[in-house]
Design a protein around this motif. Structure first.
Motif, short mmCIF file in Angstrom:
data_model
loop_
_atom_site.label_atom_id
_atom_site.label_comp_id
_atom_site.label_asym_id
_atom_site.label_seq_id
_atom_site.Cartn_x
_atom_site.Cartn_y
_atom_site.Cartn_z
N LEU A 261 42.85 33.34 35.43
CA LEU A 261 42.47 33.49 36.71
C LEU A 261 43.02 34.81 37.43
CD1 LEU A 261 41.09 31.92 39.17
CD2 LEU A 261 43.09 31.41 39.52
N VAL A 262 44.20 34.92 37.24
CA VAL A 262 44.99 36.06 38.13
C VAL A 262 44.59 37.52 37.73
CG1 VAL A 262 47.15 37.13 38.69
CG2 VAL A 262 46.95 34.58 38.77
N VAL A 263 44.70 38.01 36.38
CA VAL A 263 44.61 39.07 35.77
C VAL A 263 42.93 39.53 36.32
CG1 VAL A 263 44.67 40.61 33.82
CG2 VAL A 263 46.33 38.76 34.32
N PRO A 264 42.04 38.92 35.58
CA PRO A 264 40.68 39.49 35.70
C PRO A 264 40.64 39.80 37.32
CG PRO A 264 40.59 37.93 34.32
CD PRO A 264 41.98 37.60 34.91
N HIS A 265 40.87 38.69 38.01
CA HIS A 265 40.56 38.62 39.56
C HIS A 265 41.19 39.65 40.19
CE1 HIS A 265 38.54 35.70 42.38
NE2 HIS A 265 38.82 36.71 43.06
N ALA A 266 42.43 40.08 39.95
CA ALA A 266 43.38 41.12 40.62
C ALA A 266 42.58 42.60 40.22
CB ALA A 266 44.65 41.05 40.45
N LEU A 267 42.13 42.53 39.01
CA LEU A 267 41.66 43.75 38.69
C LEU A 267 40.41 44.07 39.10
CD1 LEU A 267 42.71 43.68 34.87
CD2 LEU A 267 43.62 45.58 36.55
N ARG A 268 39.42 43.02 39.46
CA ARG A 268 38.10 42.95 39.81
C ARG A 268 38.12 43.57 41.44
NH1 ARG A 268 36.21 38.10 39.09
NH2 ARG A 268 35.49 38.33 36.96
N LEU A 269 39.36 42.90 41.94
CA LEU A 269 39.61 43.48 43.36
C LEU A 269 39.84 44.95 43.54
CD1 LEU A 269 41.47 40.33 45.05
CD2 LEU A 269 39.22 41.20 45.53
N ILE A 270 40.56 45.49 42.53
CA ILE A 270 40.90 46.89 42.37
C ILE A 270 39.92 47.91 42.03
CG2 ILE A 270 42.77 48.57 41.81
CD1 ILE A 270 44.39 46.26 41.41
N LEU A 271 39.08 47.43 40.94
CA LEU A 271 38.38 48.28 39.93
C LEU A 271 36.69 48.06 40.24
CD1 LEU A 271 40.44 48.39 36.90
CD2 LEU A 271 40.34 50.10 38.55
N GLY A 272 36.60 46.77 40.99
CA GLY A 272 35.07 46.45 40.96
C GLY A 272 34.69 45.65 39.71
N PRO A 273 33.35 45.04 40.07
CA PRO A 273 33.16 44.16 39.12
C PRO A 273 32.28 44.65 37.70
CG PRO A 273 31.52 44.18 40.61
CD PRO A 273 32.42 45.34 41.09
N GLU A 274 32.39 45.56 37.34
CA GLU A 274 31.72 46.18 36.11
C GLU A 274 32.43 45.79 35.18
OE1 GLU A 274 29.07 49.21 36.35
OE2 GLU A 274 28.63 49.15 38.32
N HIS A 275 31.79 45.03 34.00
CA HIS A 275 32.41 44.52 32.93
C HIS A 275 32.74 45.51 31.86
CE1 HIS A 275 31.08 40.90 34.88
NE2 HIS A 275 32.07 40.34 34.33
N ARG A 276 31.98 46.53 31.68
CA ARG A 276 32.39 47.63 30.70
C ARG A 276 33.62 48.28 31.24
NH1 ARG A 276 26.79 51.25 31.07
NH2 ARG A 276 27.37 50.58 33.01
N ARG A 277 33.93 48.16 32.17
CA ARG A 277 35.53 48.72 32.69
C ARG A 277 36.38 47.65 32.63
NH1 ARG A 277 33.92 50.74 37.19
NH2 ARG A 277 32.92 52.57 36.20
N LEU A 278 35.91 46.27 33.11
CA LEU A 278 36.90 45.24 33.01
C LEU A 278 37.25 44.65 31.74
CD1 LEU A 278 35.51 42.92 36.17
CD2 LEU A 278 37.75 44.28 35.97
#
Lengths: 325, 237
Positions: A261-278
């Protein structure tokens, strides 16, 4: 919108943090090693340092990295599948399913048959839990429905685990093993656990190219299908990956909550929702997060990893719920 | 050759044996009261709903086309969209090029056509209903597909953007595309090349608006009396 520079630097930054954590993790412990000793130990130039690094710290370190990467990526996959940023292995009961499978396998004495029995039992448990969640709350269901399905499953699977536990209280060895799955931890993880966790690398490699399709799926299944995504196939792949990633992590380290929950969510807040990056950043970030938590656990005199990730993750989850309301 | 041919489109309880043919370059409207089966028919036409219907696009049966090819040949826009994640407007429009290997061709044109330039970096989950609809339509146009199926695209749009969309639809169809979209505005339906009327899951009538939209049919299907009278007329300046 995150700036282009931030996006370019995100993955290298995560890798750098990870490398620092790896170095610290190899150096600190009951027997502190200097950087030079760590290096000599790695190259087997110093026998004592080599034993500490290769026999004691490296397997635990690698287990932490693989478990962290798996749980984080598992959470990311489930969030895209359910189109809900609160979906994660722990909250939806998929980790509990893996633990129940593992505990049953141990109680029946299957776990000693082969190194692969335990992860297989965990995969069966996780997959069953995942199908149950899908049955209770289809993809695109409201957050309330999804989380309530998770509450129900967690309670049910917790009861299964507790039942098995209570039926085997006479056997101290089994009992301590079962408690281990419930609390989650990386104590005494050896090279056989690293081997057990190694399919995580394969799952991560299979997940890597699906990022673009996950973008489209996360905005709606029919829409994705109309744009040319083979949604049936993609969903099957994502379900299999989510179940395998969560289950293997659970088989190695027990139920370690909130990482997905924490890691993808925090990274999405910082980097945006594009999965190729996430996808890549979540793999590396999850590994770094669990390694950092395990470092704190070790320094705090053997606090269980699952407790540490919950101490960090639960307040974050409550903050997210408040933010969504 | 027809751009779209549908035979025996049916879903139990929702739609019964509907046949529909649209020639190439046709701007066609699908009308009918709530629950008549418009969304279901559009999804069958777009190949998104499993059914026994025989659907072909430009003479090619749908089952012979791969999912990726379908993504290049037709677009579909849902009646309403829920966005959980904050993708930027531009990245959502660019998803229209997925089936073309994400070549970004025509993405910025589509953004300009729907006046989304100022919103291009805004997260889609922070947009109003009408803005979201324009993003989805821009994505559909960016696909460059020769066939479009849009479910009530005009409903959330303000009057000028609605007229803009009709204007764009006319331009696209004159250039050879075919568009089938559902709508409730019977006055706008009069401006189209072709209308199909659904009533209680069946195709009640189809043809040019002048022939189909008779006062008798409107009374029977919609329960309204039609009367021509001077009133407010809106046009693009």
């Amino acid at each position: 919108m995150p700036s282009a520079r931030l996006l370019r630097l995100a993955l290298p930054a995560c890798i750098l943090v990870l490398l620092v954590l790896v170095t610290v993790s190899l150096a600190v412990g009951d027997m502190p090693l200097s950087l030079k000793q760590v290096w000599q130990g790695l190259l087997r130039q110093d026998e004592l340092a080599a034993t500490v690094v290769w026999q004691m710290r490296m397997p635990r370190l690698l287990s932490a990295l693989l478990v962290g990467a798996a749980l984080s990526a598992g959470g990311l996959v489930m969030q895209a599948y359910f189109r809900n940023s609160l979906a994660s292995p722990g909250l939806l009961g998929v980790s509990s399913g893996g633990a129940a499978g593992a505990v049953i396998a141990i109680a029946l004495g299957w776990a000693s048959l082969s190194i692969w029995t335990l992860p297989l039992a965990a995969i069966v448990g996780s997959a069953a839990a995942l199908f149950a969640v899908i049955g209770l709350a289809r993809s695109g269901a409201s957050t309330e429905r999804l989380l309530l399905a998770g509450v129900a499953l967690n309670a049910l699977l917790g009861a299964v685990t507790s039942y098995v536990l209570s039926m085997h209280t006479s056997l101290y060895e089994r009992n301590s093993q079962i408690l281990f799955w419930l609390l989650g931890g990386l104590e005494d993880r050896g090279w056989e656990h690293v081997l057990m966790a190694s399919p995580i690398l394969l799952a991560a490699a299979l997940l890597w190219p699906l990022g673009r399709q996950m973008d489209l799926l996360s905005l709606g299944a029919r829409e994705a299908q109309s744009l040319g995504v083979d949604v049936r196939r993609l969903r099957h792949s994502l379900l299999a990956l989510a179940a395998v990633l969560t289950a293997i992590a659970t088989a190695v380290a027990g139920t370690v909550g909130f990482v997905g929950l924490v890691v993808p969510h925090a990274l999405r807040l910082i980097l945006g929702p594009e999965h190729r990056r996430l996808v890549p950043v979540s793999l590396v970030g999850g590994a770094a997060f669990v390694l950092a938590c395990d470092l704190v656990c070790r320094s705090a005199g053997g606090v269980k990893l699952g407790i540490m990730t919950s101490i960090v993750g639960a307040p974050f989850f409550l903050w997210l719920l408040r933010r969504q309301a | 050759m027809n751009a779209l041919e549908v035979r025996h489109a049916g879903v139990p309880g929702r739609l019964e044996a509907v046949d529909l043919c649209l020639p190439r370059g046709c701007l066609a409207g699908l009308i009918g009261p709530n629950g008549a089966g418009k969304s279901t028919l559009l999804q069958i036409c777009a190949g998104l709903l499993p059914s026994d219907a025989q659907v072909s696009w430009s003479g090619r049966p749908l089952q012979e086309l791969s999912v990726l090819e379908r993504g290049r040949l037709a677009s579909w826009v849902p009646q309403e969209a829920r966005f959980e994640f904050g993708f930027s407007v531009r990245s959502v429009v660019a998803q229209g090029r997925f089936a073309h290997g994400d070549d970004e061709l025509g993405v910025d044109d589509a953004i300009a056509q729907f006046e989304l330039g100022d919103l291009r970096n805004r997260p889609v989950n922070q947009l109003s209903g009408g803005e979201r609809q324009r993003v989805l339509l821009a994505r559909a146009v960016a696909t460059g597909a020769p066939l479009h199926f849009w479910d009530e695209p005009l409903a959330p749009l303000d009057p000028r953007h609605a007229l803009d969309l009709l204007h764009l639809g006319t331009r696209l169809t004159r250039a050879g595309s075919t568009i089938l979209f559902s709508l409730h505005d019977l006055r706008l339906a009069h401006c189209l090349d072709y209308v199909a009327v659904l009533h209680q899951g069946r195709l009640r009538a189809a043809g040019s608006p002048g022939e189909v939209l008779t006062p008798e049919l409107l009374l029977e299907v919609f329960g309204v009396r039609a009367r021509t009278a001077p009133g407010l007329v809106l046009e693009l300046p």
